[in-house]
Design an enzyme around this catalytic site. Structure first.
Site, PDB file in Angstrom:
ATOM      1  N   ASP A  66       0.888  -1.431   0.119  1.00 55.06           N
ATOM      2  CA  ASP A  66      -0.038  -0.156   0.022  1.00 55.06           C
ATOM      3  C   ASP A  66       0.889   1.180   0.075  1.00 55.06           C
ATOM      4  O   ASP A  66       0.519   2.285  -0.820  1.00 55.06           O
ATOM      5  CB  ASP A  66      -0.843  -0.061   1.148  1.00 55.06           C
ATOM      6  CG  ASP A  66      -0.305  -0.269   2.369  1.00 55.06           C
ATOM      7  OD1 ASP A  66       0.909  -0.470   2.647  1.00 55.06           O
ATOM      8  OD2 ASP A  66      -0.993  -0.510   3.532  1.00 55.06           O
ATOM      9  N   ASP A  74       6.902   3.973   3.379  1.00 55.26           N
ATOM     10  CA  ASP A  74       7.290   4.931   4.408  1.00 55.26           C
ATOM     11  C   ASP A  74       8.674   4.889   4.634  1.00 55.26           C
ATOM     12  O   ASP A  74       9.519   5.470   4.007  1.00 55.26           O
ATOM     13  CB  ASP A  74       6.158   4.594   5.541  1.00 55.26           C
ATOM     14  CG  ASP A  74       6.336   5.754   6.592  1.00 55.26           C
ATOM     15  OD1 ASP A  74       6.899   6.720   6.411  1.00 55.26           O
ATOM     16  OD2 ASP A  74       5.741   5.474   7.922  1.00 55.26           O
ATOM     17  N   LYS A  87       5.494   8.139   0.640  1.00 55.87           N
ATOM     18  CA  LYS A  87       5.705   9.445   1.321  1.00 55.87           C
ATOM     19  C   LYS A  87       6.773  10.151   1.330  1.00 55.87           C
ATOM     20  O   LYS A  87       8.187   9.362   1.116  1.00 55.87           O
ATOM     21  CB  LYS A  87       5.522   8.742   3.061  1.00 55.87           C
ATOM     22  CG  LYS A  87       4.099   8.747   3.395  1.00 55.87           C
ATOM     23  CD  LYS A  87       4.275   8.661   5.004  1.00 55.87           C
ATOM     24  CE  LYS A  87       2.972   8.214   5.493  1.00 55.87           C
ATOM     25  NZ  LYS A  87       2.791   7.774   7.010  1.00 55.87           N
ATOM     26  N   VAL A 125      -2.291   8.431   6.674  1.00 56.62           N
ATOM     27  CA  VAL A 125      -3.429   8.195   5.733  1.00 56.62           C
ATOM     28  C   VAL A 125      -4.061   6.961   6.022  1.00 56.62           C
ATOM     29  O   VAL A 125      -3.524   6.052   6.635  1.00 56.62           O
ATOM     30  CB  VAL A 125      -3.182   8.436   4.192  1.00 56.62           C
ATOM     31  CG1 VAL A 125      -2.650   9.946   4.058  1.00 56.62           C
ATOM     32  CG2 VAL A 125      -1.939   7.478   3.819  1.00 56.62           C
TER      33      VAL A 125
HETATM   34  P1  5GP Z   1       7.284   1.109   5.945  1.00 55.37           P
HETATM   35  O1  5GP Z   1       8.091  -0.218   6.550  1.00 55.37           O
HETATM   36  O2  5GP Z   1       7.882   1.684   4.850  1.00 55.37           O
HETATM   37  O3  5GP Z   1       7.896   2.198   7.181  1.00 55.37           O
HETATM   38  O4  5GP Z   1       5.916   1.230   6.172  1.00 55.37           O
HETATM   39  C1  5GP Z   1       5.412   0.461   5.485  1.00 55.37           C
HETATM   40  C2  5GP Z   1       3.906   0.052   6.269  1.00 55.37           C
HETATM   41  O5  5GP Z   1       3.487   0.784   7.307  1.00 55.37           O
HETATM   42  C3  5GP Z   1       2.740  -0.046   5.228  1.00 55.37           C
HETATM   43  O6  5GP Z   1       2.651  -1.160   4.589  1.00 55.37           O
HETATM   44  C4  5GP Z   1       1.744   0.290   6.106  1.00 55.37           C
HETATM   45  O7  5GP Z   1       1.057  -0.934   6.424  1.00 55.37           O
HETATM   46  C5  5GP Z   1       2.165   1.268   7.303  1.00 55.37           C
HETATM   47  N1  5GP Z   1       1.954   2.556   6.959  1.00 55.37           N
HETATM   48  C6  5GP Z   1       2.786   3.552   6.723  1.00 55.37           C
HETATM   49  N2  5GP Z   1       2.688   4.793   6.697  1.00 55.37           N
HETATM   50  C7  5GP Z   1       1.240   4.588   7.126  1.00 55.37           C
HETATM   51  C8  5GP Z   1       0.062   5.630   6.698  1.00 55.37           C
HETATM   52  O8  5GP Z   1       0.254   6.679   6.640  1.00 55.37           O
HETATM   53  N3  5GP Z   1      -1.049   5.163   7.025  1.00 55.37           N
HETATM   54  C9  5GP Z   1      -1.389   3.885   7.290  1.00 55.37           C
HETATM   55  N4  5GP Z   1      -2.551   3.369   7.623  1.00 55.37           N
HETATM   56  N5  5GP Z   1      -0.399   2.703   7.410  1.00 55.37           N
HETATM   57  C10 5GP Z   1       0.999   3.279   7.197  1.00 55.37           C
HETATM   58 MG    MG Z   2       0.063  -2.397   6.745  1.00 57.62          MG
END
Ligand code: 5GP
Ligand code: MG
Length: 180
Positions: free
Chosen positions: A98, A101, A130, A152
């Site tokens: 999705d 981040d 992001k 979000v």
């Molecule tokens: P990362 O591992 O890149 O930090 O984060 C990825 C995961 O964190 C995504 O698959 C998602 O589940 C969650 N995540 C990151 N940012 C957001 C956000 O703004 N909203 C939501 N609902 N989930 C997020």
């Molecule tokens: Mg997730």
């Protein structure tokens, strides 16, 4: 549910229109190749369903349960709730998620598949990216939208497992965040 949203960032029509061009690009790139799409669950459930129905290739689909977020913060750890069941040896893999981040989730899963699956290639596709400096280096191969660094929900994205079924992507009201 709709009254928990303070602002809509991407409405349904905007999302689906972008999926048309993203799907066309992926279709061109993988034509004639053996493709398996692995959707990171639960976040890419809605995105994956809409995207993959726009890709007219004989691809295979698998899901991978993963979690790294609690509330509105990343825990800094990626938990695999299950591993892919599909045989990936000799196939091209497209991982879909999705949102990109910190990059922890996607880089962890990608590296795991590159090291263990025997896939010919592993590429990544995210609906949202992001605008933050990424702690874990990864550049997604396909990106739907670049968004500002705000939390979000909707269109698959949750807040404590709620709001995934909103048809658009939006920002929660402070009251909805406080309620948990
Ligand atoms: P990362 O591992 O890149 O930090 O984060 C990825 C995961 O964190 C995504 O698959 C998602 O589940 C969650 N995540 C990151 N940012 C957001 C956000 O703004 N909203 C939501 N609902 N989930 C997020
Ligand atoms: Mg997730």
């Amino acid at each position: 549910m709709h009254d928990s949203i303070q602002r809509i960032l991407l409405d349904e029509a905007t999302i689906l229109q972008r999926l048309n061009t993203l799907a066309a690009e992926i279709t061109d790139d993988y034509r004639g190749l053996d493709l398996t799409v692995i959707a990171l669950l639960n976040g890419s459930l809605i995105f994956g369903a809409d995207l993959l129905r726009r890709i007219p290739l004989p691809l295979q689909i698998d899901g991978l349960g993963i979690s790294s977020y609690e509330g509105t913060e990343s825990t800094g750890q990626v938990k695999f709730r299950q591993t892919p069941v599909a045989q990936l040896q000799g196939r091209h893999v497209l991982l879909i998620d999705d949102i990109l981040d910190t990059g922890l989730t996607l880089s962890t899963v990608r590296d795991h598949l590159v090291e263990t699956s025997g896939a010919l290639s592993v590429k990544t596709c995210v609906l949202l990216q992001k605008d933050v400096p990424r702690a874990h280096w990864i550049e997604a191969d396909y990106v739907g939208f670049d968004i500002p660094n705000e939390f979000v929900v909707g269109y698959g994205l949750d807040y404590n497992e709620k709001y995934r079924n909103l048809p658009y992507i939006g920002i929660l009201t402070p009251e909805a965040i406080a309620k948990g």
